[in-house]
Design an enzyme around this catalytic site. Structure first.
Site, PDB file in Angstrom:
ATOM      1  N   ARG A   1       0.846  -1.189   0.000  1.00 13.64           N
ATOM      2  CA  ARG A   1       0.000   0.000   0.000  1.00 13.64           C
ATOM      3  C   ARG A   1       0.879   1.235   0.000  1.00 13.64           C
ATOM      4  O   ARG A   1       1.976   1.228   0.576  1.00 13.64           O
ATOM      5  CB  ARG A   1      -0.860   0.061   1.271  1.00 13.64           C
ATOM      6  CG  ARG A   1      -2.148  -0.719   1.221  1.00 13.64           C
ATOM      7  CD  ARG A   1      -3.150  -0.127   0.237  1.00 13.64           C
ATOM      8  NE  ARG A   1      -4.386  -0.897   0.197  1.00 13.64           N
ATOM      9  CZ  ARG A   1      -4.609  -1.938  -0.621  1.00 13.64           C
ATOM     10  NH1 ARG A   1      -3.701  -2.333  -1.473  1.00 13.64           N
ATOM     11  NH2 ARG A   1      -5.780  -2.575  -0.586  1.00 13.64           N
TER      12      ARG A   1
ATOM     13  N   HIS B   1      -1.051   0.381  -9.658  1.00 12.68           N
ATOM     14  CA  HIS B   1      -1.818  -0.484  -8.747  1.00 12.68           C
ATOM     15  C   HIS B   1      -2.499  -1.623  -9.512  1.00 12.68           C
ATOM     16  O   HIS B   1      -3.738  -1.745  -9.506  1.00 12.68           O
ATOM     17  CB  HIS B   1      -2.842   0.357  -7.965  1.00 12.68           C
ATOM     18  CG  HIS B   1      -3.265  -0.313  -6.679  1.00 12.68           C
ATOM     19  ND1 HIS B   1      -3.582   0.382  -5.539  1.00 12.68           N
ATOM     20  CD2 HIS B   1      -3.427  -1.630  -6.356  1.00 12.68           C
ATOM     21  CE1 HIS B   1      -3.922  -0.460  -4.577  1.00 12.68           C
ATOM     22  NE2 HIS B   1      -3.830  -1.692  -5.055  1.00 12.68           N
TER      23      HIS B   1
ATOM     24  N   GLU C   1      -2.199   7.985  -4.070  1.00 14.05           N
ATOM     25  CA  GLU C   1      -2.477   7.583  -5.447  1.00 14.05           C
ATOM     26  C   GLU C   1      -3.921   7.925  -5.820  1.00 14.05           C
ATOM     27  O   GLU C   1      -4.777   7.958  -4.933  1.00 14.05           O
ATOM     28  CB  GLU C   1      -2.201   6.081  -5.643  1.00 14.05           C
ATOM     29  CG  GLU C   1      -3.109   5.161  -4.852  1.00 14.05           C
ATOM     30  CD  GLU C   1      -2.704   3.690  -4.977  1.00 14.05           C
ATOM     31  OE1 GLU C   1      -1.542   3.351  -4.735  1.00 14.05           O
ATOM     32  OE2 GLU C   1      -3.603   2.897  -5.304  1.00 14.05           O
TER      33      GLU C   1
HETATM   34  C1  8YV Z   1      -7.161  -4.164  -5.658  1.00 14.40           C
HETATM   35  C2  8YV Z   1      -5.467  -4.533  -3.823  1.00 14.40           C
HETATM   36  O1  8YV Z   1      -7.151  -4.225  -7.028  1.00 14.40           O
HETATM   37  O2  8YV Z   1      -6.616  -6.444  -3.110  1.00 14.40           O
HETATM   38  C3  8YV Z   1      -6.002  -5.427  -2.782  1.00 14.40           C
HETATM   39  O3  8YV Z   1      -5.818  -5.130  -1.593  1.00 14.40           O
HETATM   40  O4  8YV Z   1      -4.695  -3.677  -3.547  1.00 14.40           O
HETATM   41  C4  8YV Z   1      -5.835  -4.726  -5.249  1.00 14.40           C
HETATM   42  O5  8YV Z   1      -5.823  -6.081  -5.544  1.00 14.40           O
HETATM   43  C5  8YV Z   1      -7.498  -2.755  -5.271  1.00 14.40           C
HETATM   44  O6  8YV Z   1      -7.411  -2.538  -3.909  1.00 14.40           O
HETATM   45  C6  8YV Z   1      -8.888  -2.374  -5.771  1.00 14.40           C
HETATM   46  O7  8YV Z   1      -9.899  -2.693  -4.883  1.00 14.40           O
END
Ligand code: 8YV
Length: 335
Positions: A240, A287, A269
């Site tokens: 993150r 991402h 972001e």
């Molecule tokens: C998602 C992610 O695409 O699953 C997670 O925690 O970071 C990604 O796989 C993103 O968060 C969209 O919801």
């Protein structure tokens, strides 16, 4: 019987929306607008459920504006967009999508690590700019991946999947750091040895971050940690934004205090720190670590499964909030 009303906050797969529409009255977002604050609250009015993504913040203000809301099913394994305490206080269930994205995300983590180590995007940009005039002995010579030391911070499912790739596929020595140490069987399964953070940062040739974001992990990698890393090392963040101090990282990369980095996630972001954009020794992706069609479908379906199970069987499948007393199917789900 009145069907529960739900909101699908972002444009997902039409098939998943059609499936949800067989169970619920669905409002969805074909334009894929990112709704926040008041706009999100407006669309959530009268909705008992929501299929959310990491882009929607579910906090106390939103919850108090949406008293009918009972469940937010996040299409993500991470759920730092949820104020879990506020949701628990309001009796709103949160769910995530574990497991279905583990291997895909680990693949991408490795792709980023290799791209940083082997200077993949930097050399491609050089070639596309027409700068390649001749072969060179040290032209884009990078760091070895096979046989090197991999340091993984955050040893949940994804961290372990990366460890297996490193140990089995690339013969790497794998160190890990985590809030709690894995049991011996789990360590053996991914051939990883526990190390404290400083030992890991000092010894790893490649540091990879796979830990959840929380107040405790905010800027877990800042100037002090970067200073402990080898000048030849790489840093990869698939976890993150906010776990890395992006400004400090840009300084360390510019001054070559570490060799290279690869980032799929950023503080604030989709904005990216301008100092990072100006550097060639950092690989930047938007991402997309879980972004294969198969995995994104599985994530959307698991989020939908959670909504259906919650409203029809009274219990979500993968809750991340304290589980309240079983929900009575269709209680109070009137308009
Ligand atoms: C998602 C992610 O695409 O699953 C997670 O925690 O970071 C990604 O796989 C993103 O968060 C969209 O919801």
């Amino acid at each position: 019987m009145t069907r529960p009303k739900i909101l699908v906050t972002r444009a997902i797969f039409p098939e998943t929306v059609e499936r949800l529409a067989r169970h619920f009255e669905v409002e969805f977002n074909p334009d894929d607008t990112v709704w926040a604050g008041e706009a999100l609250a407006r669309h959530l009015q009268g909705k008992q459920g929501a299929l959310t993504t990491g882009t929607e913040r579910i906090d106390a203000a939103l919850l108090s504006a949406c008293p009918q809301l009972k469940i937010c099913a996040n299409m993500a394994v991470g759920y730092n967009n949820f104020d879990v305490a506020a949701m628990a206080a309001c009796g709103v269930v949160g769910t995530n999508t574990p497991d279905v994205l583990t291997e895909t995300t680990a693949d991408f983590g490795f792709a980023l690590l290799m791209a940083a180590a082997r200077r993949l995007t930097e050399s491609e940009h050089f070639l596309r700019r027409g700068q390649w005039q001749k072969w060179g002995c040290q032209l884009f010579a990078g760091a070895e991946v096979h046989g090197s030391t991999l340091g993984i911070i955050g040893m949940g499912r994804i961290g372990q999947a990366i460890a297996r790739r490193g140990a089995r596929g690339f013969g790497m020595t794998v160190l890990y750091h985590n809030r709690s140490r894995l049991d011996a069987a789990a360590e053996a399964a991914c051939s990883a040895r526990y190390a404290n953070k400083e030992e890991l940062l000092r010894s790893a040739d490649h540091v990879l971050l796979a830990l959840p974001y929380s107040a405790a992990s905010h800027h877990a990698i800042g100037a002090a940690e970067l200073a402990q890393m080898k000048p030849t090392a790489t840093l990869t963040n698939i976890a993150r934004g906010g776990i890395v101090d992006d400004a400090a990282l840009a300084r360390a990369l510019r001054e070559r205090r570490i060799a290279a980095a690869a980032l799929d996630v950023f503080e604030g972001e989709p904005a990216v720190h301008p100092d990072l954009l100006a550097l060639s020794n950092v690989v930047l992706t938007p991402h997309i670590a879980s972004a294969t069609i198969t995995t994104r479908r599985a994530m959307a379906e698991l989020a939908a499964d959670n909504l259906i199970a919650f409203f029809e069987q009274g219990r979500a499948i993968t809750p991340v909030t304290a589980v309240p007393a079983p929900h009575t199917p269709n209680d109070k789900e009137t308009s």
